[in-house]
Design a protein around this motif. Structure first.
Motif, PDB file in Angstrom:
ATOM      1  N   ARG A 310      10.689  15.193  31.263  1.00  0.00           N
ATOM      2  CA  ARG A 310      12.064  15.317  31.735  1.00  0.00           C
ATOM      3  C   ARG A 310      13.012  15.022  30.581  1.00  0.00           C
ATOM      4  N   ASN A 311      13.934  15.935  30.312  1.00  0.00           N
ATOM      5  CA  ASN A 311      14.818  15.845  29.148  1.00  0.00           C
ATOM      6  C   ASN A 311      16.180  15.270  29.518  1.00  0.00           C
ATOM      7  N   SER A 312      16.744  14.450  28.624  1.00  0.00           N
ATOM      8  CA  SER A 312      18.114  13.960  28.730  1.00  0.00           C
ATOM      9  C   SER A 312      18.709  13.951  27.329  1.00  0.00           C
ATOM     10  N   ALA A 313      20.028  14.146  27.236  1.00  0.00           N
ATOM     11  CA  ALA A 313      20.690  14.248  25.938  1.00  0.00           C
ATOM     12  C   ALA A 313      21.493  13.008  25.611  1.00  0.00           C
ATOM     13  N   GLY A 314      21.345  12.549  24.354  1.00  0.00           N
ATOM     14  CA  GLY A 314      22.204  11.512  23.797  1.00  0.00           C
ATOM     15  C   GLY A 314      23.015  12.108  22.672  1.00  0.00           C
ATOM     16  N   LEU A 315      23.378  11.294  21.684  1.00  0.00           N
ATOM     17  CA  LEU A 315      24.132  11.778  20.538  1.00  0.00           C
ATOM     18  C   LEU A 315      23.150  12.260  19.467  1.00  0.00           C
ATOM     19  N   ALA A 316      22.967  13.579  19.391  1.00  0.00           N
ATOM     20  CA  ALA A 316      22.058  14.204  18.425  1.00  0.00           C
ATOM     21  C   ALA A 316      20.629  13.704  18.560  1.00  0.00           C
ATOM     22  N   VAL A 317      20.263  13.347  19.766  1.00  0.00           N
ATOM     23  CA  VAL A 317      18.887  12.963  20.056  1.00  0.00           C
ATOM     24  C   VAL A 317      18.643  13.229  21.536  1.00  0.00           C
ATOM     25  N   PHE A 318      17.372  13.456  21.884  1.00  0.00           N
ATOM     26  CA  PHE A 318      17.006  13.699  23.276  1.00  0.00           C
ATOM     27  C   PHE A 318      15.948  12.692  23.706  1.00  0.00           C
ATOM     28  N   ARG A 319      15.991  12.347  24.981  1.00  0.00           N
ATOM     29  CA  ARG A 319      14.975  11.471  25.567  1.00  0.00           C
ATOM     30  C   ARG A 319      14.009  12.342  26.356  1.00  0.00           C
ATOM     31  N   TYR A 320      12.706  12.180  26.063  1.00  0.00           N
ATOM     32  CA  TYR A 320      11.663  12.915  26.763  1.00  0.00           C
ATOM     33  C   TYR A 320      10.862  11.910  27.590  1.00  0.00           C
ATOM     34  N   GLN A 321      11.051  11.962  28.908  1.00  0.00           N
ATOM     35  CA  GLN A 321      10.355  11.051  29.824  1.00  0.00           C
ATOM     36  C   GLN A 321       9.094  11.755  30.310  1.00  0.00           C
ATOM     37  N   THR A 322       7.953  11.363  29.764  1.00  0.00           N
ATOM     38  CA  THR A 322       6.681  11.988  30.096  1.00  0.00           C
ATOM     39  C   THR A 322       5.930  11.124  31.104  1.00  0.00           C
ATOM     40  N   ARG A 323       4.820  11.617  31.599  1.00  0.00           N
ATOM     41  CA  ARG A 323       4.024  10.865  32.569  1.00  0.00           C
ATOM     42  C   ARG A 323       3.427   9.608  31.945  1.00  0.00           C
ATOM     43  N   CYS A 324       3.433   9.516  30.613  1.00  0.00           N
ATOM     44  CA  CYS A 324       2.833   8.372  29.930  1.00  0.00           C
ATOM     45  C   CYS A 324       3.860   7.440  29.311  1.00  0.00           C
ATOM     46  N   GLY A 325       5.130   7.814  29.333  1.00  0.00           N
ATOM     47  CA  GLY A 325       6.149   6.970  28.735  1.00  0.00           C
ATOM     48  C   GLY A 325       7.228   7.792  28.056  1.00  0.00           C
ATOM     49  N   VAL A 326       8.133   7.100  27.385  1.00  0.00           N
ATOM     50  CA  VAL A 326       9.332   7.723  26.810  1.00  0.00           C
ATOM     51  C   VAL A 326       9.226   7.818  25.298  1.00  0.00           C
ATOM     52  N   VAL A 327       9.622   8.974  24.771  1.00  0.00           N
ATOM     53  CA  VAL A 327       9.824   9.147  23.339  1.00  0.00           C
ATOM     54  C   VAL A 327      11.190   9.786  23.136  1.00  0.00           C
ATOM     55  N   LEU A 328      11.742   9.593  21.937  1.00  0.00           N
ATOM     56  CA  LEU A 328      13.036  10.154  21.576  1.00  0.00           C
ATOM     57  C   LEU A 328      12.847  11.145  20.441  1.00  0.00           C
ATOM     58  N   GLY A 329      13.624  12.235  20.462  1.00  0.00           N
ATOM     59  CA  GLY A 329      13.459  13.194  19.384  1.00  0.00           C
ATOM     60  C   GLY A 329      14.324  14.416  19.528  1.00  0.00           C
ATOM     61  N   HIS A 330      13.807  15.534  19.042  1.00  0.00           N
ATOM     62  CA  HIS A 330      14.551  16.789  19.039  1.00  0.00           C
ATOM     63  C   HIS A 330      13.547  17.932  18.929  1.00  0.00           C
ATOM     64  N   THR A 331      13.941  19.094  19.456  1.00  0.00           N
ATOM     65  CA  THR A 331      13.139  20.304  19.305  1.00  0.00           C
ATOM     66  C   THR A 331      13.944  21.339  18.541  1.00  0.00           C
ATOM     67  N   GLY A 332      13.290  22.449  18.227  1.00  0.00           N
ATOM     68  CA  GLY A 332      13.991  23.546  17.578  1.00  0.00           C
ATOM     69  C   GLY A 332      13.123  24.776  17.515  1.00  0.00           C
ATOM     70  N   ASN A 333      13.769  25.937  17.417  1.00  0.00           N
ATOM     71  CA  ASN A 333      13.015  27.171  17.197  1.00  0.00           C
ATOM     72  C   ASN A 333      13.882  28.132  16.411  1.00  0.00           C
ATOM     73  N   THR A 334      13.241  28.888  15.567  1.00  0.00           N
ATOM     74  CA  THR A 334      13.886  29.939  14.795  1.00  0.00           C
ATOM     75  C   THR A 334      12.834  31.001  14.532  1.00  0.00           C
ATOM     76  N   LEU A 335      13.228  32.078  13.921  1.00  0.00           N
ATOM     77  CA  LEU A 335      12.289  33.157  13.653  1.00  0.00           C
ATOM     78  C   LEU A 335      11.061  32.629  12.912  1.00  0.00           C
ATOM     79  N   GLY A 336       9.886  32.674  13.576  1.00  0.00           N
ATOM     80  CA  GLY A 336       8.638  32.269  12.939  1.00  0.00           C
ATOM     81  C   GLY A 336       8.210  30.831  13.140  1.00  0.00           C
ATOM     82  N   TYR A 337       9.057  29.986  13.755  1.00  0.00           N
ATOM     83  CA  TYR A 337       8.728  28.559  13.833  1.00  0.00           C
ATOM     84  C   TYR A 337       9.258  27.943  15.133  1.00  0.00           C
ATOM     85  N   THR A 338       8.480  26.977  15.679  1.00  0.00           N
ATOM     86  CA  THR A 338       8.934  26.146  16.789  1.00  0.00           C
ATOM     87  C   THR A 338       8.533  24.707  16.482  1.00  0.00           C
ATOM     88  N   GLN A 339       9.451  23.761  16.724  1.00  0.00           N
ATOM     89  CA  GLN A 339       9.258  22.391  16.280  1.00  0.00           C
ATOM     90  C   GLN A 339       9.535  21.377  17.381  1.00  0.00           C
TER      91      GLN A 339
END
Length: 388
Positions: A310-339
């Motif tokens: 489950r995603n939530s937005a902060g200031l230039a960071v996102f919270r990912y609430q997974t079934r195992c716990g919380v991590v903070l980070g960011h994703t991205g995609n562009t031609l040829g890459y997904t991160q």
């Protein structure tokens, strides 16, 4: 900005999820830390119809670093992906502009309530009340220059066109705000262009130099840069456009980075991104008071593409609430890459997950669901490893 549109291919999201949730068996007992399971799942994802030619995940815990990889970094040579391979980091670069801005807030060079009218009076007056805070959490209402007809026409005419990165907002300067600032969430590439311009205006220093002084040096990033051109530094993960039954097409150097700049133009490596997200998620660069502001979450607001859980937005960071716990980070995609880059809120455990094709909701919804389920399995392995 995909040049070809991938067809939706059949795949089993359910199989990935059930594999992670299944009860322990004799096979699981022989694989107590899940290493073999993660390796198998990543290989299956790469081999699946329309899957990326290569993938690499770097998991870092108190015990050390673990690398899981599948497929190839370069179809032509067949060599495997490596942590020191360069890659386009796409919109995870927005976390870098966030790091610059929040560090300047920490040093009281900028304020989160500074407005575009105050810092960038040359921009349209109709945008004047937008604040740095609203730019960082994508509630500004700025129209997205990367979706404008004028920008897209120039990009299609010449994908390597050298844009003036500091004039990208000119493409939408004749447009009003999409909504009242702070009233809605809408992910926009314009936001981070404005963030970088505000940082430049406040410091009278080029954004590229601010990255070096405030992010690269403090976090020990030695293979990260913000290029203007289309060339990739060697060695690099080759990015591909994947549209079966046609063979994958190498698109690593098809487009220049001047047209994305602070919103997604950075080139880095899995090793450097590991160092970055550990420092960024923990707030090492800017301290507790700024971290408290950064972690005021907008529930349900997702990064693009959406991250695991489950995603939530902060200031230039996102919270990912997974079934195992919380991590903070960011994703991205562009031609040829997904991160995906993610870390625990204290920065002690981190995951960098990179694949060499663009995977989005619009180009392959089921493939994106499979990837998110796989990413969640990696997050669970990270959080459940020994030393917790």
């Amino acid at each position: 900005m995909s040049l070809r549109r991938s067809r939706l291919r059949a795949g089993s999201v359910l199989a990935v999820c059930l594999a992670a949730l299944a009860p322990a068996t004799a096979g699981a007992a022989a694989d107590p830390d899940g290493r073999q399971a993660l390796q198998r799942q990543l290989e299956e994802f790469v081999r699946s119809p329309g899957g990326p030619p290569g993938a690499i995940a770097v998991l870092r815990t108190e015990e050390g670093t673990r690398v899981v990889r599948a497929g190839v970094a370069d179809i032509r040579t067949g060599r495997p992906p490596r942590p020191d391979d360069h890659m386009r980091i796409a919109s995870t670069a927005k976390a870098f502009s966030g790091a610059v801005a929040l560090t300047l807030v920490h040093h009281r060079v900028l304020r989160l309530d500074d407005t575009l009218r105050k810092r960038l009076p040359q921009l349209p007056d109709a945008w004047g009340e937008v604040t740095l805070r609203q730019l960082l959490n994508h509630t500004s209402g700025l129209p997205d220059y990367s979706r404008s007809a004028g920008f897209l026409d120039e990009l299609r005419a010449d994908p390597r066109h050298r844009f003036d990165s500091r004039r990208l907002l000119d493409y939408v300067a004749d447009q009003p705000l999409l909504f009242a600032p702070g009233s809605e969430y809408r992910y926009s590439n314009s936001d981070n262009i404005a963030v970088a311009l505000m940082a430049e205006a406040a410091t009278r220093t080029p954004y590229e130099e601010l990255l070096r002084r405030l992010v690269y040096r403090p976090l020990g990033l030695h293979s990260t840069s913000l290029p203007q051109g289309y060339r990739m530094p060697k060695p690099y993960l080759h990015g591909y456009d994947v549209e079966p039954p046609a063979p994958p097409e190498d698109v690593s150097e098809v487009i220049g980075m001047s047209g994305v700049w602070a919103s997604g133009g950075i080139v880095s490596t899995p090793a450097d991104m590991t160092r970055f997200i550990r420092g960024y998620a923990s707030g090492r660069l800017y301290g507790r008071k700024v971290v408290e502001q950064q972690r005021r979450w907008i529930e349900g607001a997702a990064s693009e593409p959406a991250g695991p859980g489950r995603n939530s937005a902060g200031l230039a960071v996102f919270r990912y609430q997974t079934r195992c716990g919380v991590v903070l980070g960011h994703t991205g995609n562009t031609l040829g890459y997904t991160q995906l880059i993610a870390a625990t809120p204290d920065g002690r455990r981190s995951l960098t997950f990179s694949v060499t094709s663009q995977i989005t909701e619009s180009t392959g919804a089921e493939r994106l669901q499979r990837m998110r389920a796989l990413q969640e399995n990696f997050v669970c392995a990270l959080l459940r490893s020994k030393g917790e």
